[in-house]
Design a protein around this motif. Structure first.
Motif, mmCIF file in Angstrom:
data_model
loop_
_atom_site.group_PDB
_atom_site.id
_atom_site.type_symbol
_atom_site.label_atom_id
_atom_site.label_comp_id
_atom_site.label_asym_id
_atom_site.label_seq_id
_atom_site.Cartn_x
_atom_site.Cartn_y
_atom_site.Cartn_z
ATOM 1 N N THR A 150 0.809 -1.210 0.000
ATOM 2 C CA THR A 150 0.000 0.000 0.000
ATOM 3 C C THR A 150 0.848 1.268 0.000
ATOM 4 O O THR A 150 2.045 1.238 0.258
ATOM 5 C CB THR A 150 -0.932 0.017 1.213
ATOM 6 O OG1 THR A 150 -0.137 -0.017 2.410
ATOM 7 C CG2 THR A 150 -1.885 -1.167 1.209
ATOM 8 N N LYS A 151 0.142 2.386 -0.299
ATOM 9 C CA LYS A 151 0.768 3.720 -0.337
ATOM 10 C C LYS A 151 1.861 3.781 -1.402
ATOM 11 O O LYS A 151 2.866 4.483 -1.270
ATOM 12 C CB LYS A 151 1.288 4.092 1.056
ATOM 13 C CG LYS A 151 0.188 3.944 2.117
ATOM 14 C CD LYS A 151 0.646 4.221 3.530
ATOM 15 C CE LYS A 151 -0.471 3.865 4.512
ATOM 16 N NZ LYS A 151 -0.116 4.088 5.919
ATOM 17 N N ALA A 152 1.635 3.013 -2.489
ATOM 18 C CA ALA A 152 2.622 2.907 -3.558
ATOM 19 C C ALA A 152 2.830 4.236 -4.283
ATOM 20 O O ALA A 152 3.859 4.423 -4.950
ATOM 21 C CB ALA A 152 2.203 1.824 -4.555
ATOM 22 N N ASP A 153 1.867 5.148 -4.157
ATOM 23 C CA ASP A 153 2.025 6.452 -4.805
ATOM 24 C C ASP A 153 3.177 7.255 -4.202
ATOM 25 O O ASP A 153 3.638 8.227 -4.804
ATOM 26 C CB ASP A 153 0.722 7.254 -4.695
ATOM 27 C CG ASP A 153 0.265 7.411 -3.251
ATOM 28 O OD1 ASP A 153 0.395 8.520 -2.697
ATOM 29 O OD2 ASP A 153 -0.210 6.414 -2.669
ATOM 30 N N LYS A 154 3.640 6.853 -3.018
ATOM 31 C CA LYS A 154 4.759 7.550 -2.376
ATOM 32 C C LYS A 154 6.097 7.218 -3.039
ATOM 33 O O LYS A 154 7.101 7.881 -2.768
ATOM 34 C CB LYS A 154 4.827 7.184 -0.891
ATOM 35 C CG LYS A 154 3.536 7.422 -0.118
ATOM 36 C CD LYS A 154 3.148 8.880 -0.107
ATOM 37 C CE LYS A 154 1.888 9.102 0.749
ATOM 38 N NZ LYS A 154 1.423 10.513 0.684
ATOM 39 N N PHE A 155 6.120 6.160 -3.863
ATOM 40 C CA PHE A 155 7.343 5.738 -4.554
ATOM 41 C C PHE A 155 7.233 5.999 -6.048
ATOM 42 O O PHE A 155 6.155 5.856 -6.630
ATOM 43 C CB PHE A 155 7.596 4.233 -4.345
ATOM 44 C CG PHE A 155 8.219 3.869 -3.028
ATOM 45 C CD1 PHE A 155 8.540 4.823 -2.084
ATOM 46 C CD2 PHE A 155 8.495 2.534 -2.742
ATOM 47 C CE1 PHE A 155 9.116 4.470 -0.874
ATOM 48 C CE2 PHE A 155 9.077 2.159 -1.535
ATOM 49 C CZ PHE A 155 9.389 3.141 -0.597
ATOM 50 N N ALA A 156 8.365 6.335 -6.671
ATOM 51 C CA ALA A 156 8.416 6.400 -8.138
ATOM 52 C C ALA A 156 8.255 4.998 -8.706
ATOM 53 O O ALA A 156 8.464 4.002 -8.001
ATOM 54 C CB ALA A 156 9.740 7.011 -8.580
ATOM 55 N N TYR A 157 7.893 4.916 -9.982
ATOM 56 C CA TYR A 157 7.569 3.628 -10.591
ATOM 57 C C TYR A 157 8.685 2.603 -10.407
ATOM 58 O O TYR A 157 8.444 1.462 -10.003
ATOM 59 C CB TYR A 157 7.275 3.815 -12.080
ATOM 60 C CG TYR A 157 6.977 2.521 -12.797
ATOM 61 C CD1 TYR A 157 5.738 1.907 -12.669
ATOM 62 C CD2 TYR A 157 7.945 1.915 -13.592
ATOM 63 C CE1 TYR A 157 5.463 0.716 -13.316
ATOM 64 C CE2 TYR A 157 7.679 0.717 -14.245
ATOM 65 C CZ TYR A 157 6.440 0.130 -14.101
ATOM 66 O OH TYR A 157 6.167 -1.055 -14.727
#
Length: 207
Positions: A150-157
């Motif tokens: 979760t909260k993957a939007d906090k990391f770049a692709y």
């Protein structure tokens, strides 16, 4: 429309004996306190407040079940989504923690209608020792596991892909494992997660 969107609150239980009789397939969500379980359930069911997250980590100590009505049979359920208590919060006293762990472990090991397990991990923290202990607890059951980072939007692709690969490597002892980056706010991984869960609950209703 996904069958998950039909989910409705059914019961909260403090003990396994308070759960409804085993029958329709159940998919449980489990993870550390504050890992994003409630947000994941809410976005997957397309509902804002089906699952509640406490502002105080570790406060939710009940098993919450959400039934998915069977469209072909009145008063019957296709299956259930099950929100298990979060674990790993230090402010819980030892006696409460032991009781809590017994309920959590008992459900994962003995609930025959459990069809799949969604393990929720905060991608920024990665797998902790407690997460790995839980994974080793699950492995002998042979049940399939979907890991939501979760909260993957906090990391770049690129960093997301690395985190997924690292999680798969750490959890290689679990046979039927699928891991994916997930974000409730940015709607990352929702379609993939939905497909897995729908297949566990009722493959005949999946297009």
């Amino acid at each position: 429309m996904s069958i998950l969107h039909r989910a409705r609150f059914t019961i909260s239980a403090a003990q396994l004996s308070q759960l409804p009789p085993e029958g329709p397939p159940e998919v449980c969500f489990v993870g550390r306190s504050n890992a994003g379980k409630s947000s994941a359930i809410n976005v997957l069911t397309n509902q804002r407040r089906l699952a509640f997250s406490s502002k105080t980590p570790g406060r939710t100590r009940l098993i919450n079940m959400f039934g998915i009505p069977d469209p072909l049979e009145a008063d019957a359920q296709l299956g259930y989504l099950v929100d298990l208590p979060g674990y790993g919060y230090a402010a819980v006293n030892r006696q409460e923690k032991q009781q809590w762990d017994q309920v959590l472990g008992g459900y994962l090991r003995t609930r025959n209608s459990l069809a799949g397990i969604v393990l929720v991990i905060d991608i920024r923290r990665g797998l902790t020792d407690l997460d790995l202990q839980l994974a080793h607890w699950i492995a002998p059951t042979g049940r399939p596991v979907l890991v939501l980072l979760t909260k993957a939007d906090k990391f770049a692709y690129g960093k997301r892909i690395q985190a997924v690969a690292a999680a798969r490597k750490q959890l290689k002892d679990i046979g039927a494992l699928h891991a994916l980056p997930f974000s409730a706010t940015h709607r990352i991984g929702i379609e993939d997660a939905t497909q897995h869960i729908e297949n566990w609950i009722s493959p005949q209703f999946v297009p």
